[in-house]
Design a protein around this motif. Structure first.
Motif, PDB file in Angstrom:
ATOM      1  N   ARG A 180       6.992  -4.776  -1.177  1.00 17.54           N
ATOM      2  CA  ARG A 180       6.227  -4.341  -2.359  1.00 17.54           C
ATOM      3  C   ARG A 180       7.126  -3.940  -3.533  1.00 17.54           C
ATOM      4  O   ARG A 180       6.750  -4.116  -4.690  1.00 17.54           O
ATOM      5  N   GLU A 237       1.998   4.346  -5.641  1.00 20.79           N
ATOM      6  CA  GLU A 237       1.471   3.722  -6.853  1.00 20.79           C
ATOM      7  C   GLU A 237       0.210   4.430  -7.336  1.00 20.79           C
ATOM      8  O   GLU A 237      -0.500   5.058  -6.543  1.00 20.79           O
ATOM      9  N   GLU A 238      -0.013   4.321  -8.625  1.00 19.58           N
ATOM     10  CA  GLU A 238      -1.197   4.934  -9.221  1.00 19.58           C
ATOM     11  C   GLU A 238      -2.448   4.269  -8.662  1.00 19.58           C
ATOM     12  O   GLU A 238      -2.499   3.045  -8.523  1.00 19.58           O
ATOM     13  N   GLN A 240      -0.844   2.546   4.586  1.00 21.74           N
ATOM     14  CA  GLN A 240      -1.228   3.117   3.286  1.00 21.74           C
ATOM     15  C   GLN A 240      -1.893   4.478   3.476  1.00 21.74           C
ATOM     16  O   GLN A 240      -2.677   4.648   4.407  1.00 21.74           O
ATOM     17  N   HIS A 282     -13.635  -5.147  -1.367  1.00 24.26           N
ATOM     18  CA  HIS A 282     -12.947  -4.553  -0.206  1.00 24.26           C
ATOM     19  C   HIS A 282     -13.671  -3.293   0.237  1.00 24.26           C
ATOM     20  O   HIS A 282     -14.249  -2.585  -0.594  1.00 24.26           O
ATOM     21  N   ASN A 289      -1.994  -6.946  -8.403  1.00 26.12           N
ATOM     22  CA  ASN A 289      -1.864  -6.063  -7.238  1.00 26.12           C
ATOM     23  C   ASN A 289      -0.842  -6.625  -6.257  1.00 26.12           C
ATOM     24  O   ASN A 289       0.126  -5.953  -5.922  1.00 26.12           O
ATOM     25  N   GLU A 290      -1.049  -7.868  -5.834  1.00 27.26           N
ATOM     26  CA  GLU A 290      -0.198  -8.411  -4.758  1.00 27.26           C
ATOM     27  C   GLU A 290      -0.093  -9.913  -4.842  1.00 27.26           C
ATOM     28  O   GLU A 290      -1.001 -10.571  -5.361  1.00 27.26           O
ATOM     29  N   ILE A 314      -1.490   6.260  -4.208  1.00 27.28           N
ATOM     30  CA  ILE A 314      -1.481   5.727  -2.834  1.00 27.28           C
ATOM     31  C   ILE A 314      -0.032   5.498  -2.415  1.00 27.28           C
ATOM     32  O   ILE A 314       0.748   4.886  -3.156  1.00 27.28           O
ATOM     33  N   SER A 350      -9.934  -0.875   2.265  1.00 25.69           N
ATOM     34  CA  SER A 350      -8.774  -1.737   2.037  1.00 25.69           C
ATOM     35  C   SER A 350      -8.825  -3.082   2.744  1.00 25.69           C
ATOM     36  O   SER A 350      -7.844  -3.808   2.764  1.00 25.69           O
ATOM     37  N   VAL A 385      -5.740   2.746  -9.123  1.00 29.86           N
ATOM     38  CA  VAL A 385      -6.358   2.140 -10.312  1.00 29.86           C
ATOM     39  C   VAL A 385      -7.873   2.291 -10.236  1.00 29.86           C
ATOM     40  O   VAL A 385      -8.481   1.981  -9.202  1.00 29.86           O
ATOM     41  N   LYS A 443       2.526   3.664   0.069  1.00 30.47           N
ATOM     42  CA  LYS A 443       2.493   2.435   0.877  1.00 30.47           C
ATOM     43  C   LYS A 443       3.884   2.156   1.430  1.00 30.47           C
ATOM     44  O   LYS A 443       4.880   2.429   0.751  1.00 30.47           O
ATOM     45  N   PHE A 487     -10.381   0.484 -11.075  1.00 33.31           N
ATOM     46  CA  PHE A 487     -10.718  -0.867 -11.557  1.00 33.31           C
ATOM     47  C   PHE A 487     -12.222  -1.097 -11.552  1.00 33.31           C
ATOM     48  O   PHE A 487     -12.958  -0.461 -10.795  1.00 33.31           O
ATOM     49  N   GLU A 524     -12.119  -6.552  -8.622  1.00 38.28           N
ATOM     50  CA  GLU A 524     -10.919  -7.182  -8.049  1.00 38.28           C
ATOM     51  C   GLU A 524     -11.173  -8.674  -8.007  1.00 38.28           C
ATOM     52  O   GLU A 524     -12.247  -9.110  -7.589  1.00 38.28           O
TER      53      GLU A 524
HETATM   54  P1  AMP Z   1      -3.166  -4.027  -0.703  1.00 36.87           P
HETATM   55  O1  AMP Z   1      -2.848  -4.251   0.738  1.00 36.87           O
HETATM   56  O2  AMP Z   1      -2.106  -3.294  -1.429  1.00 36.87           O
HETATM   57  O3  AMP Z   1      -3.617  -5.265  -1.411  1.00 36.87           O
HETATM   58  O4  AMP Z   1      -4.450  -3.069  -0.696  1.00 36.87           O
HETATM   59  C1  AMP Z   1      -5.695  -3.476  -0.142  1.00 36.87           C
HETATM   60  C2  AMP Z   1      -6.828  -2.987  -1.022  1.00 36.87           C
HETATM   61  O5  AMP Z   1      -6.758  -1.561  -1.202  1.00 36.87           O
HETATM   62  C3  AMP Z   1      -6.820  -3.554  -2.436  1.00 36.87           C
HETATM   63  O6  AMP Z   1      -7.367  -4.831  -2.493  1.00 36.87           O
HETATM   64  C4  AMP Z   1      -7.650  -2.495  -3.173  1.00 36.87           C
HETATM   65  O7  AMP Z   1      -9.029  -2.644  -2.898  1.00 36.87           O
HETATM   66  C5  AMP Z   1      -7.161  -1.210  -2.517  1.00 36.87           C
HETATM   67  N1  AMP Z   1      -5.982  -0.739  -3.294  1.00 36.87           N
HETATM   68  C6  AMP Z   1      -4.689  -0.973  -2.997  1.00 36.87           C
HETATM   69  N2  AMP Z   1      -3.858  -0.437  -3.927  1.00 36.87           N
HETATM   70  C7  AMP Z   1      -4.655   0.140  -4.842  1.00 36.87           C
HETATM   71  C8  AMP Z   1      -4.406   0.850  -6.049  1.00 36.87           C
HETATM   72  N3  AMP Z   1      -3.169   1.086  -6.512  1.00 36.87           N
HETATM   73  N4  AMP Z   1      -5.485   1.301  -6.743  1.00 36.87           N
HETATM   74  C9  AMP Z   1      -6.741   1.093  -6.310  1.00 36.87           C
HETATM   75  N5  AMP Z   1      -7.042   0.442  -5.171  1.00 36.87           N
HETATM   76  C10 AMP Z   1      -6.018  -0.034  -4.450  1.00 36.87           C
END
Ligand code: AMP
Length: 346
Positions: free
Chosen positions: A102, A176-177, A154, A206, A260-261, A141, A209, A179, A143, A181, A184
């Protein structure tokens, strides 16, 4: 009929769908799996069971493959480089290495013009965590940098729960902050050295997560759609992508797009492409590997893909009569494990 063999590291549902796409064009498959029972088992031509770090077994895998791909980015660098030294790897080890960490991934993304991620800090100890959580107004969050998926690795960090991290090992993490949102989305790109196509943005929902639903198409206005596509293309070009890349994005309340990723392989949010496009994400991956061709997806109907998670699997049989269902043939039901999916059409 091709005499070539595609080696796939990983035999979960993504590996299984790659095998099915390969079989359609007469390409043989060899799956490397860490488990005896794996989703792709009845769809591959050959398999090797071994630890992912076993250099001896990986040597055998490389020897028996003409070209290789992966269904996960969580593969050690040494193994990726070992493969790439001897056979073409799709995508390249460089892309997989960036997206498996990450911190590397966020640094790479933020180095690109007009590409932004959520605010983040590297965390290696409790002092880092305290300082950065304060900086992010305790709306954040934590991670692990590597080996996290479906929310694993997480934790939400708040002022009230900060002290619970004091005695934890916090090496190689990021914070990370969180978000706020409104939506997505994800955009999947298929690219080779001379051509590129894009699957239009989809909306992802989601829970805890884990991806629950993907809706095609994402109902967003045209300028956001174009901007999301341009960003995904720009990222793919900068990685010199040879294969498939899924770009996950947050759309904020003021219509800012944050990345995000990245996933350098077929993605769960692209499963709909098997039932609503002329060429699915799996067809395009196989075709790039096998004959260096990329095809326009040509979506022909709107749809919604819904994941079947954990105990929900018990209702899969009943659903079969009414929906297009997919069973991932997992040996055991585990909560939060993706067991299958189904698709609804508009
Ligand atoms: P990730 O594995 O980092 O993609 O996280 C899985 C899911 O968790 C994401 O698709 C979001 O729904 C939620 N998520 C992860 N990071 C964040 C973030 N910084 N702010 C808000 N939601 C998050």
């Amino acid at each position: 009929m091709s005499n070539k063999t595609l080696g796939i590291i990983g035999g979960g549902q993504l590996g299984m769908f790659i095998c099915i796409a390969a079989r359609k064009v007469g390409l043989k498959t060899l799956v490397y799996s860490q488990e005896e029972n794996f989703s792709a088992r009845k769809f591959c031509d050959k398999h090797i069971i071994g630890n992912i770090k076993s250099k001896e077994k990986i040597e055998e895998f490389i020897e028996d493959s003409d070209f290789c791909t992966v269904e996960t980015e969580n593969i050690h660098k040494d193994i990726l480089r070992m493969i790439e030294k001897r056979k073409n790897l799709f995508p390249s080890s460089n892309i997989i290495e960036i997206s498996q960490n990450r911190l590397l991934e966020k640094n790479f993304l933020n180095s690109l013009e007009n590409i932004e991620t959520t605010k983040f800090f590297e965390v290696n100890n409790f002092k880092d965590l305290k300082e950065s959580a304060k900086n992010l107004n305790y709306n954040c969050i934590l991670k692990t940098q590597e080996f996290g998926y479906d929310g694993k690795g997480q934790s939400t960090v708040k002022k009230e729960n900060l002290c619970q991290f004091e005695n934890q090992i916090l090496q190689n993490c990021i914070i990370e902050e969180k978000v706020n949102f409104k939506l997505e989305i994800s955009v999947i790109v298929a690219r080779n050295s001379s051509n590129m196509i894009v699957y239009p943005p989809v909306k992802n929902i989601h829970k805890e997560s884990i991806l629950r639903e993907t809706i095609f198409p994402a109902k967003i206005d045209n300028h956001l759609k174009q901007s999301a596509i341009e960003k995904a293309i720009y990222i793919s070009e900068n990685l010199d992508l040879n294969g498939i890349l899924a770009v996950e994005m947050f759309i904020t309340n003021d219509d800012q797009i944050l990345i995000n990723e990245l996933a350098p392989r077929p993605h769960n949010s692209g499963h709909w492409t098997m039932d609503a496009c002329k060429f699915s994400q799996f067809d395009n991956l196989v075709s790039i590997i096998n004959c260096n061709e990329v095809y326009e997806p040509e979506p022909y109907r709107n749809c919604k893909m819904i994941n079947i998670i954990g105990e929900e699997y018990m209702s899969l049989k009943k659903m079969k009569n009414n929906y297009k269902t997919y069973d991932y043939f997992k040996k055991n039901i585990k909560s939060n494990r993706k067991m299958g999916h189904y698709v609804l059409f508009e």
